[in-house]
Design a protein around this motif. Structure first.
Motif, PDB file in Angstrom:
ATOM      1  N   LEU A 216       0.939  -1.233  -0.124  1.00  0.00           N
ATOM      2  CA  LEU A 216      -0.071  -0.176   0.028  1.00  0.00           C
ATOM      3  C   LEU A 216       0.774   1.182  -0.125  1.00  0.00           C
ATOM      4  O   LEU A 216       0.254   2.435  -0.528  1.00  0.00           O
ATOM      5  N   SER A 217       2.076   1.264   0.581  1.00  0.00           N
ATOM      6  CA  SER A 217       3.142   2.175   0.410  1.00  0.00           C
ATOM      7  C   SER A 217       3.272   2.407  -1.294  1.00  0.00           C
ATOM      8  O   SER A 217       3.367   3.698  -1.653  1.00  0.00           O
ATOM      9  N   GLN A 225       1.616  10.512  -7.394  1.00  0.00           N
ATOM     10  CA  GLN A 225       2.283  11.146  -8.371  1.00  0.00           C
ATOM     11  C   GLN A 225       1.367  11.759  -9.507  1.00  0.00           C
ATOM     12  O   GLN A 225       1.736  12.578 -10.265  1.00  0.00           O
ATOM     13  N   GLU A 226       0.111  11.242  -9.350  1.00  0.00           N
ATOM     14  CA  GLU A 226      -0.834  11.428 -10.570  1.00  0.00           C
ATOM     15  C   GLU A 226      -2.017  12.273  -9.856  1.00  0.00           C
ATOM     16  O   GLU A 226      -2.805  12.727 -10.954  1.00  0.00           O
ATOM     17  N   VAL A 227      -2.167  12.645  -8.823  1.00  0.00           N
ATOM     18  CA  VAL A 227      -3.091  13.547  -8.343  1.00  0.00           C
ATOM     19  C   VAL A 227      -2.417  15.172  -8.310  1.00  0.00           C
ATOM     20  O   VAL A 227      -1.242  15.258  -8.148  1.00  0.00           O
ATOM     21  N   LEU A 236      -6.178   9.636  -0.074  1.00  0.00           N
ATOM     22  CA  LEU A 236      -5.856   8.335  -0.267  1.00  0.00           C
ATOM     23  C   LEU A 236      -5.046   7.718   0.777  1.00  0.00           C
ATOM     24  O   LEU A 236      -5.070   6.446   1.225  1.00  0.00           O
ATOM     25  N   GLU A 237      -3.959   8.334   1.304  1.00  0.00           N
ATOM     26  CA  GLU A 237      -3.311   7.812   2.422  1.00  0.00           C
ATOM     27  C   GLU A 237      -4.209   7.363   3.721  1.00  0.00           C
ATOM     28  O   GLU A 237      -3.881   6.246   4.105  1.00  0.00           O
ATOM     29  N   ASN A 238      -5.289   8.264   3.935  1.00  0.00           N
ATOM     30  CA  ASN A 238      -6.146   7.802   4.947  1.00  0.00           C
ATOM     31  C   ASN A 238      -6.734   6.435   4.856  1.00  0.00           C
ATOM     32  O   ASN A 238      -6.831   5.584   5.854  1.00  0.00           O
ATOM     33  N   ARG A 239      -7.216   6.111   3.683  1.00  0.00           N
ATOM     34  CA  ARG A 239      -7.799   5.041   3.368  1.00  0.00           C
ATOM     35  C   ARG A 239      -7.017   3.691   3.577  1.00  0.00           C
ATOM     36  O   ARG A 239      -7.386   2.642   3.808  1.00  0.00           O
ATOM     37  N   GLY A 240      -5.664   3.921   3.082  1.00  0.00           N
ATOM     38  CA  GLY A 240      -4.486   2.743   3.132  1.00  0.00           C
ATOM     39  C   GLY A 240      -4.448   2.465   4.533  1.00  0.00           C
ATOM     40  O   GLY A 240      -4.328   1.264   4.927  1.00  0.00           O
TER      41      GLY A 240
END
Length: 268
Positions: A216-217, A225-227, A236-240
């Motif tokens: 997930l990292s 890199q694409e947002v 996204l990080e919160n969900r991971g």
């Protein structure tokens, strides 16, 4: 892994959790042809299905990493129609995209020249470790093509910055191993005899961590890199992080820390 009938690539398993993928056309400096592109894609999908896989190391047989598209095949490119050439590009692009999109980290052991499409393939890895004989070359402009090929125009500026990427792309100059390390194109340069050992040592460091955390990292680092915004990256990080707290590896790591022992990760 599903049994694959490979002509241009071989796969070795030096230690548990690690697959070494070797481009195996040494007499052609591991130049890419359509068979190799198809096999790269097939291997990426097959390895991606292995639950016990932790790291992939990509290298070349003989004295080169990959010399780019096989010139014996390239001479036929001008005779392709527009749609035929587009199909050719998409075949190659699918291969590199499949490899870059693997859920586990990919380490490129760059043992020699990486030119053209071989340069693109090295850039698609997550980590690059090079021997002193490694050389990098966006050779496209020297043969009437664009350096906007197989992801180079997106990956290269993110690794070395726009100005240096422009210089490499516009001049088609060779970047030797020492310069590649200085500009951040490779993570480090080690002696030729130590190259695979160094890659395996890096793989061991990765394998020592929780499989879900590493995967997930990688997903977060690639996706962000694409947002276009900090807020989207954090979402996204919160969900991971929320997802990984549901894994048994997370409480196991906390227990191991308190008990002063090595954690036993399962990747579940």
């Amino acid at each position: 892994m599903t049994e694959l009938n490979l002509e241009t690539i071989r796969i070795d398993r030096p230690v548990d959790g690690v697959a070494v993928v070797t481009l195996d056309r040494p007499d052609k400096l591991n130049a890419q042809n359509n068979t190799m592109f198809r096999e790269i894609e097939e291997i990426a999908w097959a390895l991606n299905d292995e639950d016990d896989l932790r790291v992939v190391i990509l290298t070349g047989a003989g004295r080169a990493f990959c010399a780019g598209f096989d010139l014996d095949d390239a001479k036929n490119l001008p005779s392709l129609g527009a749609l035929g050439m587009l199909s050719q590009q998409e075949l190659a692009a699918r291969a590199l995209l499949a490899f870059r999109s693997m859920r586990v980290p990919v380490i490129a052991a760059v043992n020699g020249p990486a030119a053209g499409g071989g340069f693109s393939l090295a850039l698609a890895a997550d980590i690059r470790i090079a021997s002193p004989s490694a050389k990098f070359n966006a050779a496209f402009v020297r043969i009437g093509l664009t350096a906007g090929d197989l992801g180079v125009s997106w990956l290269l500026p993110r690794l070395v910055g726009p100005a240096v990427a422009n210089e490499i792309a516009f001049t088609g100059a060779l970047v030797d191993a020492e310069e590649a390390e200085r500009i951040g194109l490779v993570n480090k340069v080690v002696g030729a005899d130590a190259l695979m050992d160094e890659c395996l040592a890096m793989a061991a460091l990765i394998c020592a961590n929780s499989p879900g955390g590493v995967q997930l990292s990688k997903r977060a680092l690639m996706a962000n890199q694409e947002v276009a915004s900090y807020a989207a990256a954090i979402e996204l990080e919160n969900r991971g992080q929320a997802l990984l707290t549901r894994s048994p590896d997370m409480p196991e790591s906390l227990a191991a820390f308190l008990e002063k022992r090595a954690p036993k990760f399962t990747g579940a």
